[in-house]
Scaffold this motif. Structure first.
Motif, PDB file in Angstrom:
ATOM      1  N   MET A  59       0.844  -1.190   0.000  1.00  0.00           N
ATOM      2  CA  MET A  59       0.000   0.000   0.000  1.00  0.00           C
ATOM      3  C   MET A  59       0.883   1.244   0.000  1.00  0.00           C
ATOM      4  SD  MET A  59      -3.136  -1.268   0.205  1.00  0.00           S
ATOM      5  CE  MET A  59      -4.165   0.120   0.689  1.00  0.00           C
ATOM      6  N   TRP A  60       0.324   2.342  -0.502  1.00  0.00           N
ATOM      7  CA  TRP A  60       0.866   3.675  -0.258  1.00  0.00           C
ATOM      8  C   TRP A  60      -0.139   4.384   0.622  1.00  0.00           C
ATOM      9  CZ3 TRP A  60       1.815   5.165  -6.101  1.00  0.00           C
ATOM     10  CH2 TRP A  60       2.829   4.365  -6.622  1.00  0.00           C
ATOM     11  N   GLY A  61       0.317   5.025   1.681  1.00  0.00           N
ATOM     12  CA  GLY A  61      -0.623   5.670   2.582  1.00  0.00           C
ATOM     13  C   GLY A  61      -0.001   6.848   3.297  1.00  0.00           C
ATOM     14  N   PRO A  72      -7.149   3.286   6.398  1.00  0.00           N
ATOM     15  CA  PRO A  72      -7.027   4.570   5.715  1.00  0.00           C
ATOM     16  C   PRO A  72      -6.103   5.510   6.472  1.00  0.00           C
ATOM     17  CG  PRO A  72      -9.078   4.499   6.943  1.00  0.00           C
ATOM     18  CD  PRO A  72      -8.469   3.131   7.056  1.00  0.00           C
ATOM     19  N   GLY A  73      -5.859   6.706   5.894  1.00  0.00           N
ATOM     20  CA  GLY A  73      -5.004   7.685   6.553  1.00  0.00           C
ATOM     21  C   GLY A  73      -5.574   8.144   7.869  1.00  0.00           C
ATOM     22  N   PRO A  74      -4.795   8.859   8.672  1.00  0.00           N
ATOM     23  CA  PRO A  74      -5.259   9.324   9.979  1.00  0.00           C
ATOM     24  C   PRO A  74      -6.574  10.107   9.865  1.00  0.00           C
ATOM     25  CG  PRO A  74      -2.902   9.722   9.738  1.00  0.00           C
ATOM     26  CD  PRO A  74      -3.393   9.273   8.404  1.00  0.00           C
ATOM     27  N   THR A  75      -7.529   9.773  10.726  1.00  0.00           N
ATOM     28  CA  THR A  75      -8.773  10.529  10.796  1.00  0.00           C
ATOM     29  C   THR A  75      -8.504  11.817  11.556  1.00  0.00           C
ATOM     30  OG1 THR A  75     -10.126   8.527  10.739  1.00  0.00           O
ATOM     31  CG2 THR A  75     -11.162  10.519  11.619  1.00  0.00           C
ATOM     32  N   MET A  76      -8.632  12.948  10.871  1.00  0.00           N
ATOM     33  CA  MET A  76      -8.343  14.248  11.471  1.00  0.00           C
ATOM     34  C   MET A  76      -9.649  14.887  11.944  1.00  0.00           C
ATOM     35  SD  MET A  76      -5.354  15.636   8.880  1.00  0.00           S
ATOM     36  CE  MET A  76      -6.151  15.136   7.347  1.00  0.00           C
ATOM     37  N   ILE A  77      -9.702  15.261  13.217  1.00  0.00           N
ATOM     38  CA  ILE A  77     -10.910  15.808  13.837  1.00  0.00           C
ATOM     39  C   ILE A  77     -10.637  17.254  14.223  1.00  0.00           C
ATOM     40  CG2 ILE A  77     -12.603  15.540  15.682  1.00  0.00           C
ATOM     41  CD1 ILE A  77     -11.799  12.575  15.825  1.00  0.00           C
ATOM     42  N   VAL A  78     -11.378  18.181  13.609  1.00  0.00           N
ATOM     43  CA  VAL A  78     -11.158  19.608  13.820  1.00  0.00           C
ATOM     44  C   VAL A  78     -12.486  20.258  14.207  1.00  0.00           C
ATOM     45  CG1 VAL A  78      -9.268  19.610  12.164  1.00  0.00           C
ATOM     46  CG2 VAL A  78     -11.560  20.246  11.397  1.00  0.00           C
ATOM     47  N   ASN A  79     -12.426  21.529  14.569  1.00  0.00           N
ATOM     48  CA  ASN A  79     -13.611  22.286  14.962  1.00  0.00           C
ATOM     49  C   ASN A  79     -13.998  23.285  13.885  1.00  0.00           C
ATOM     50  OD1 ASN A  79     -13.727  21.069  17.592  1.00  0.00           O
ATOM     51  ND2 ASN A  79     -12.061  22.417  18.214  1.00  0.00           N
ATOM     52  N   GLN A  80     -15.293  23.503  13.740  1.00  0.00           N
ATOM     53  CA  GLN A  80     -15.775  24.494  12.793  1.00  0.00           C
ATOM     54  C   GLN A  80     -15.152  25.854  13.093  1.00  0.00           C
ATOM     55  OE1 GLN A  80     -20.021  25.065  12.914  1.00  0.00           O
ATOM     56  NE2 GLN A  80     -20.073  26.236  10.995  1.00  0.00           N
ATOM     57  N   LEU A 151      -4.783   5.618  -9.519  1.00  0.00           N
ATOM     58  CA  LEU A 151      -3.831   4.669  -8.940  1.00  0.00           C
ATOM     59  C   LEU A 151      -3.620   4.935  -7.455  1.00  0.00           C
ATOM     60  CD1 LEU A 151      -1.707   2.412  -9.183  1.00  0.00           C
ATOM     61  CD2 LEU A 151      -0.031   4.196  -9.739  1.00  0.00           C
ATOM     62  N   GLN A 152      -3.393   6.182  -7.087  1.00  0.00           N
ATOM     63  CA  GLN A 152      -2.955   6.474  -5.719  1.00  0.00           C
ATOM     64  C   GLN A 152      -4.071   6.298  -4.681  1.00  0.00           C
ATOM     65  OE1 GLN A 152      -0.562   9.979  -5.203  1.00  0.00           O
ATOM     66  NE2 GLN A 152       0.831   9.438  -6.863  1.00  0.00           N
ATOM     67  N   ILE A 153      -5.332   6.519  -5.047  1.00  0.00           N
ATOM     68  CA  ILE A 153      -6.418   6.221  -4.103  1.00  0.00           C
ATOM     69  C   ILE A 153      -6.528   4.718  -3.911  1.00  0.00           C
ATOM     70  CG2 ILE A 153      -8.900   6.373  -3.705  1.00  0.00           C
ATOM     71  CD1 ILE A 153      -8.885   9.044  -5.158  1.00  0.00           C
ATOM     72  N   GLU A 154      -6.457   3.959  -5.012  1.00  0.00           N
ATOM     73  CA  GLU A 154      -6.459   2.498  -4.911  1.00  0.00           C
ATOM     74  C   GLU A 154      -5.309   2.018  -4.035  1.00  0.00           C
ATOM     75  OE1 GLU A 154      -6.659  -1.681  -5.572  1.00  0.00           O
ATOM     76  OE2 GLU A 154      -8.182  -0.139  -5.909  1.00  0.00           O
ATOM     77  N   MET A 155      -4.153   2.677  -4.130  1.00  0.00           N
ATOM     78  CA  MET A 155      -2.998   2.257  -3.353  1.00  0.00           C
ATOM     79  C   MET A 155      -3.104   2.649  -1.880  1.00  0.00           C
ATOM     80  SD  MET A 155      -1.022   0.460  -5.220  1.00  0.00           S
ATOM     81  CE  MET A 155       0.396   0.405  -4.133  1.00  0.00           C
ATOM     82  N   GLY A 156      -4.063   3.536  -1.528  1.00  0.00           N
ATOM     83  CA  GLY A 156      -4.301   3.806  -0.109  1.00  0.00           C
ATOM     84  C   GLY A 156      -4.139   5.236   0.340  1.00  0.00           C
ATOM     85  N   PHE A 221     -13.404  -3.661   2.551  1.00  0.00           N
ATOM     86  CA  PHE A 221     -12.923  -3.243   3.855  1.00  0.00           C
ATOM     87  C   PHE A 221     -13.891  -2.292   4.564  1.00  0.00           C
ATOM     88  CE2 PHE A 221      -9.273  -4.200   1.208  1.00  0.00           C
ATOM     89  CZ  PHE A 221      -8.461  -4.962   2.033  1.00  0.00           C
ATOM     90  N   LEU A 222     -13.882  -2.372   5.884  1.00  0.00           N
ATOM     91  CA  LEU A 222     -14.457  -1.369   6.774  1.00  0.00           C
ATOM     92  C   LEU A 222     -13.309  -0.799   7.597  1.00  0.00           C
ATOM     93  CD1 LEU A 222     -17.624  -3.250   8.108  1.00  0.00           C
ATOM     94  CD2 LEU A 222     -17.583  -1.384   6.448  1.00  0.00           C
ATOM     95  N   ASN A 223     -13.040   0.484   7.430  1.00  0.00           N
ATOM     96  CA  ASN A 223     -11.946   1.152   8.148  1.00  0.00           C
ATOM     97  C   ASN A 223     -10.608   0.458   7.936  1.00  0.00           C
ATOM     98  OD1 ASN A 223     -13.931   2.868   9.039  1.00  0.00           O
ATOM     99  ND2 ASN A 223     -14.015   2.063  11.110  1.00  0.00           N
ATOM    100  N   GLY A 224     -10.399  -0.023   6.719  1.00  0.00           N
ATOM    101  CA  GLY A 224      -9.116  -0.606   6.363  1.00  0.00           C
ATOM    102  C   GLY A 224      -8.927  -2.052   6.778  1.00  0.00           C
TER     103      GLY A 224
END
Length: 464
Positions: A59-61, A72-80, A151-156, A221-224
């Motif tokens: 994978m590329w990630g 998947p990549g890190p889930t980033m949680i931010v504020n409005q 390609l790159q989304i498929e790769m992760g 997959f679910l969450n990778g």
């Protein structure tokens, strides 16, 4: 004596091991794993993920703070309202330019790197690009590479951004959007994707193109993670590049927010057993009309679209099920704290420690037809279970069977059974409604599948 193992017997052994390892998960928190803040340092890297049939896939990630690549990549949680800054570094081992685009975010600026077709790109050998935007609207969003995305989304190279609304408070006001009717008790991420391992094998040999016409995924997959790994705890050490799990839990009457994300290139019909879901937002925009009219929809199955997101609410009440989900009324239960170590009025029998089932169904505040404490549907209170269960000698117990058909009640099980459902909950399989997608390379069970647990009200689920 020699023992001969084929792929199926190895798979069955792996399933058994996974089920045994589920035990720690039963105490898991009902919250989305992710990283908070407003500045994030991501590195594009190559590494491998593991599937439950023992395959290893290149994978590329994206990695957080130059750590381990994850899918998947890190889930980033931010504020409005936050000004969000993401610094992307291209690891020296990556063979192509990489980048990030942010659907749903406006006025994104990019500095550094090279000019690409969709955005500025980080070049191989440690190139850096900095992206900045204001998180203006709450909701669930994707982020992914804008460089050779076929390609790159498929790769992760793909992940999720969650924007908390301005009125959000983790303790007093858990809302998905700035509207009271989007309130929830627990939230779970469902990042839905698929992989064609032939593309990944070709990349490993130096082929940097993807044959879209021949695309044929065999993993879902679910969450990778593919089932049964979806039900393992988050951050188990033997899945270092697949840190996120997916096993939702809730209680009667509580509301669960599902954040569903199409992380691949195919549409997927995801089905949530136990009740319909109500879709309240699409692509980070609440479903309200110009006069604030409700445009949400009840869905039997959620169609998850590539690159798109859905926010949906799920609630299990047991209303009109036709029988008492807590079993026979217990007139002999003593809950006075009279026995040493017992607590008065805690809902547990002083002598046995088992849940009491009251002789009445109390529906005072709010007067909604449900018991104030147990959330039982009062019209079904005391109604007998409509089926006579066969004897233990005549049935085979499933891994999650508690020995009893009643919520919160543990029944008798034969030796060696039990332990997988310590709180005696109700379990529903949640899965893709495309049958092929609940396999791993055509081996069932697997793929886009997990279990939902309805826990009894006495179980405390964390709401951080």
């Amino acid at each position: 004596m020699k023992m001969r193992l084929n792929k199926r017997s190895i798979w069955q052994a792996a399933c058994l091991l996974a089920m045994v390892l589920l035990m720690p998960l039963m105490q898991a928190q009902a919250a989305i794993d992710g990283v908070t803040g407003n500045t994030f340092n991501l590195t594009a890297k190559a590494d491998y993920i593991i599937t439950p049939d023992s395959n290893s896939i290149l994978m590329w990630g994206y990695a957080l703070n130059n750590g381990t690549m994850q899918y998947p990549g890190p889930t980033m949680i931010v504020n409005q309202g936050d000004t969000v800054t993401i610094n992307l570094t291209n690891n020296a081992a990556m063979p192509q330019n990489v980048s990030i685009i942010f659907p749903g975010q406006t006025d994104v600026t990019a500095t550094g790197g090279a000019i690409g077709i969709m955005t500025r790109e980080a070049v191989p050998g440690g190139g850096v690009v900095t992206y900045t935007f204001v998180a203006a609207e709450p909701g669930t969003y994707t982020y992914y590479s804008g460089t050779s995305p076929e390609l790159q989304i498929e790769m992760g190279l793909v992940g999720v951004i969650i924007v908390r609304p301005a009125g959000y408070n983790a303790v007093t006001n858990r809302i998905a959007y700035n509207s009271a009717d989007t309130a929830y008790d627990y939230e779970y991420l469902f990042f839905i994707s698929e992989i064609d391992p032939r593309i990944h094998a070709a990349v490993a040999t130096g082929n940097r193109t993807a044959d879209n016409a021949a695309f044929f995924p065999v993993y879902w997959f679910l969450n990778g993670r593919a089932a049964p790994d979806t039900m393992l705890d988050a951050f188990v050490p033997w899945l270092p590049t697949q840190p996120y799990n997916c096993m939702p839990r809730t209680r009667p009457g509580d509301k669960l927010l599902l954040r569903l994300v199409g992380g691949g290139r195919d549409m997927h019909p995801y089905h949530e057993h136990g009740n319909h879901t109500r879709t309240i937002a699409k692509d980070g925009r609440i479903l309200k009309g110009p006069a604030n009219e409700d445009l949400s929809s009840l869905d039997f199955t959620t169609t998850v679209i590539p690159g798109s997101t859905r926010d949906a609410l799920f609630e299990w009440t047991g209303a009109d099920i036709g029988w008492d989900v807590y079993g026979a009324i217990d007139t002999a239960c003593i809950d006075t704290g009279a026995v040493l170590g017992s607590i008065a009025n805690d809902g547990l029998d002083d002598n046995t420690g088992l849940p009491c089932h009251d002789t009445t169904c109390t529906d005072v505040s709010p007067a909604d037809g449900f018991d104030d404490a147990t959330k039982e549907y009062c019209s079904d209170h005391g109604k007998p279970f409509p089926v006579t269960l066969p004897s233990q000698q005549a049935i085979m117990n499933g891994q999650f069977y508690s020995g009893s058909p009643f919520l919160g009640t543990m029944g008798s099980l034969p030796p060696g059974e039990g332990g997988f459902n310590p709180n005696s909950g109700f379990l529903f399989m949640w899965h893709s409604h495309n049958e092929k997608e609940i396999t791993n390379n055509d081996i069932f069970p697997g793929g886009m599948l997990t279990m939902m647990i309805i826990e009894p009200p006495s179980v405390l689920l964390s709401k951080p």
